[in-house]
Design an enzyme around this catalytic site. Structure first.
Site, mmCIF file in Angstrom:
data_model
loop_
_atom_site.group_PDB
_atom_site.id
_atom_site.type_symbol
_atom_site.label_atom_id
_atom_site.label_comp_id
_atom_site.label_asym_id
_atom_site.label_seq_id
_atom_site.Cartn_x
_atom_site.Cartn_y
_atom_site.Cartn_z
ATOM 1 C CD1 TRP A 1 7.526 6.586 -2.175
ATOM 2 C CD2 TRP A 1 7.244 6.756 -4.395
ATOM 3 N NE1 TRP A 1 8.768 6.629 -2.757
ATOM 4 C CE2 TRP A 1 8.628 6.732 -4.115
ATOM 5 C CE3 TRP A 1 6.826 6.856 -5.724
ATOM 6 C CZ2 TRP A 1 9.597 6.803 -5.123
ATOM 7 C CZ3 TRP A 1 7.788 6.930 -6.718
ATOM 8 C CH2 TRP A 1 9.161 6.908 -6.409
ATOM 9 C CB SER B 1 -8.552 -5.685 -3.721
ATOM 10 O OG SER B 1 -9.055 -4.392 -3.986
ATOM 11 C CG ASN C 1 -7.456 -2.378 -5.941
ATOM 12 O OD1 ASN C 1 -6.526 -3.138 -5.726
ATOM 13 N ND2 ASN C 1 -7.750 -1.387 -5.104
ATOM 14 C CG ASP D 1 -2.123 0.885 1.073
ATOM 15 O OD1 ASP D 1 -2.299 1.458 -0.015
ATOM 16 O OD2 ASP D 1 -2.884 1.022 2.050
ATOM 17 N NE ARG E 1 -4.185 6.637 -7.418
ATOM 18 C CZ ARG E 1 -4.039 6.274 -6.150
ATOM 19 N NH1 ARG E 1 -3.769 7.171 -5.226
ATOM 20 N NH2 ARG E 1 -4.173 5.010 -5.799
#
Ligand code: FPP
Length: 248
Positions: free
Chosen positions: A26, A66, A69, A21, A34
């Protein structure tokens, strides 16, 4: 600090599961979009697979995508699928060279055909490797998996092949997509979130949990070794008392 040298090789978890995650955060910190974070996340995946081989972890399950997602913006979902195909294709020779066997769990039929094909090819190519088994959880959710297991068992009961009184926890386990793997002893989640987000709910019943603030793209070998050391400093009681464990 040399964390690797402090690890007791006789007490390494056989199976580590990771919720990777923090890729998005970040990337934002770097002023990028992203998807850039997901690309950098692949470098962490490579390092952690290598770290497993170095330290003797036999199974590594990564929550790569997932069921939930799928609800992300279409551009991000498409970019993640493309990244998966490209990474699997690029990394397969490397996995093979290092004795890594690739496996996948989840609703794989819901993945784009190109992704299913690339995955199957890599699974076939690496099938005889045995140093580390890398299990990608793709379009995976634990509630989906447990529901499927229950459906299959209900069908057997309906067909008269199984009596309800003969159903045990092993029966349920047998119909999970992880039936061929031992349960993880250690679950790691990066990025400071303290949830398990529909990941291996059944299999993590007795796992130790390790949460770290480090974002996935920054989670490299030393961070992984730190997590193993934390695991080794815990007492796993499985519902027993501390005295029962030490007197055994
Ligand atoms: C979570 O970060 C990460 C994901 C949903 C995808 C993980 C995918 C990879 C690391 C790349 C492909 C993997 C393999 C195995 C080839 P996030 O997007 O939820 O980050 P955020 O919480 O900061 O938004």
């Amino acid at each position: 600090m040399n964390y690797l040298s402090q690890i007791n090789k006789a007490n390494v978890p056989q199976h580590v599961a990771i919720i990777m995650d923090g890729n998005g955060r970040w990337a934002k910190q770097q002023g990028e979009d992203r998807v850039f974070g997901h690309h950098e996340g692949v470098n962490s995946v490579r390092e952690i697979v290598e770290a497993c081989a170095e330290v003797g972890v036999k199974y590594l399950t990564l929550y790569a995508f997932s069921t939930e997602n799928w609800n992300r913006p279409k551009e991000e979902v498409d970019a993640l699928m493309e990244l998966l195909v490209a990474t699997i294709s690029l990394e397969t020779p490397n996995l093979n060279k290092n004795g890594v066997k690739l496996q996948a769990i989840g609703d794989l039929k819901s993945l784009p055909q190109s992704c299913q094909d690339e995955l199957q090819e890599s699974i076939n190519i690496t099938a005889n490797n045995s140093k580390v088994t890398l299990i990608l959880a793709l379009s995976y959710s634990s509630k989906w998996e447990i529901t499927n297991s229950v459906k299959e068992i209900a069908q057997l009961v309906k067909e008269g092949k199984l009596k309800p009184e003969d159903i045990t926890s092993s029966t349920i386990q047998k119909y999970l997509c992880t039936a061929n793997y031992p349960d993880p002893e250690l679950m790691i989640r990066t990025s400071g979130e303290h949830r398990i987000s529909n990941f291996l709910l059944w299999q993590l019943a007795y796992a130790e949990f390790y949460f770290t603030e480090v974002l996935w793209p920054d989670f490299r070998k030393d961070e992984f070794f730190k997590a193993i050391l934390s695991y080794q400093n815990r007492e796993r009681r499985f519902g027993l008392t501390s005295d029962q464990i030490t007197n055994n």
